[in-house]
Design a protein around this motif. Structure first.
Motif, mmCIF file in Angstrom:
data_model
loop_
_atom_site.group_PDB
_atom_site.id
_atom_site.type_symbol
_atom_site.label_atom_id
_atom_site.label_comp_id
_atom_site.label_asym_id
_atom_site.label_seq_id
_atom_site.Cartn_x
_atom_site.Cartn_y
_atom_site.Cartn_z
ATOM 1 N N ILE A 1 24.270 -1.581 -16.694
ATOM 2 C CA ILE A 1 23.048 -2.012 -17.348
ATOM 3 C C ILE A 1 22.620 -0.978 -18.388
ATOM 4 N N LEU B 1 10.554 -6.738 -19.227
ATOM 5 C CA LEU B 1 11.620 -7.625 -18.766
ATOM 6 C C LEU B 1 11.736 -8.778 -19.756
ATOM 7 N N TYR C 1 19.693 -7.225 -19.170
ATOM 8 C CA TYR C 1 20.361 -7.813 -18.010
ATOM 9 C C TYR C 1 21.868 -7.869 -18.278
ATOM 10 N N SER C 2 22.650 -7.992 -17.233
ATOM 11 C CA SER C 2 24.088 -8.186 -17.419
ATOM 12 C C SER C 2 24.332 -9.454 -18.235
ATOM 13 N N SER D 1 24.665 -4.594 -22.201
ATOM 14 C CA SER D 1 25.108 -4.467 -20.812
ATOM 15 C C SER D 1 26.443 -5.163 -20.592
ATOM 16 N N TRP E 1 20.341 -11.473 -12.507
ATOM 17 C CA TRP E 1 19.440 -10.777 -13.421
ATOM 18 C C TRP E 1 18.261 -10.169 -12.668
ATOM 19 N N ASP F 1 19.686 -6.995 -11.331
ATOM 20 C CA ASP F 1 19.741 -6.001 -12.399
ATOM 21 C C ASP F 1 18.366 -5.356 -12.595
ATOM 22 N N ALA F 2 17.336 -6.192 -12.657
ATOM 23 C CA ALA F 2 15.979 -5.688 -12.852
ATOM 24 C C ALA F 2 15.563 -4.799 -11.686
#
Length: 251
Positions: A13, A28, A59-60, A65, A77, A80-81
């Motif tokens: 990330i 975000l 995010y991926s 990322s 996601w 990821d966050a």
């Protein structure tokens, strides 16, 4: 400072963060957006000027990322966050969630309320995979999605269509936040434009009615669209974040 965070799931990330006072602020982003967007950069400039800690990330499958966007889903996601917020920030944070980021910020508040000092949502799109996509598909689109694994939708933001995968829809059903009680015991400010063609005012009103909390307000901006990036809208985001930070600091 820019860097790469490897998540517990093995995704890489990309992020940018600045040090400063707490509670920090985390941006975000939305579906197919990235950390270089207008709102993210404007909020970072405000944080720098205010001496406030700040984090933005991709995010991926987004931005810089790792991963392919078409392989991703809401749960990925959110993971990821969560990894970014838990791994790159100190103490409770004020989350600023734009569109899909609003949904992910609500998931974070539900899973880790101790880490969320406050919420500011901008055109929040909770449960959009179910209500906005699947719910709006024709019979032919639903059939194509189930049989072929994906369906293409026109985009207002790019010449390329949105490719919606069967996994995005099916995985999203395990991440819905408007079907069960949603406690938000932190200050919450929701911002919504009346001319938003992607997320209607009805969604904002539904979220306001559904969520439970003692310090929650919705501001409607007449004529604002989904981007919510005019100078006036950016200023409103800044003012809302400042207010939530102040309320979080003083309990």
């Amino acid at each position: 400072m820019s860097g790469i965070l490897e998540t517990p799931e093995g995704r890489r990330i990309a992020y940018d963060r600045i040090g400063g006072a707490g509670p920090g602020v985390v941006f975000l982003g939305g579906f197919r957006s990235d950390k270089e967007g207008t709102k993210a950069l404007a909020l970072e400039a405000w944080a720098k000027a205010a001496g406030r800690a700040f984090l933005r990330f991709d995010y991926s499958g987004h931005g810089s990322s790792s991963g392919d966007f078409l392989d991703g889903a809401i749960g990925d996601w959110f993971e990821d966050a969560r990894a970014a917020i838990l791994g790159l920030t100190e103490g409770p944070q004020v989350l600023v969630g734009s569109s899909m980021g609003g949904w992910i910020s609500l998931l974070m508040a539900r899973a880790h309320p101790e880490k969320v000092a406050g919420l500011v949502t901008v055109a929040a799109a909770p449960d959009f995979t179910e209500d906005g996509m699947w719910g709006g598909f024709s019979d032919d689109q639903r059939r194509a999605l189930m049989e072929e694994g994906q369906v293409a939708l026109p985009s207002d933001y790019s010449d390329e269509p949105y490719i919606i995968t069967r996994r995005l829809i099916e995985e999203g059903r395990g991440r819905l936040v408007l079907r069960a009680p949603l406690s938000l015991p932190m200050p919450v400010r929701m911002l919504q434009g009346t001319a938003d063609a992607d997320v209607s005012v009805d969604v904002a009103l539904r979220l306001l009615d559904h969520a439970e909390g003692g310090d929650m307000r919705l501001t409607l901006v007449k004529g604002a669209d989904h981007r919510f990036s005019t100078p006036e809208c950016l200023k409103l985001i800044e003012v809302s974040v400042k207010k939530v930070v102040e309320r979080a600091r003083h309990g």
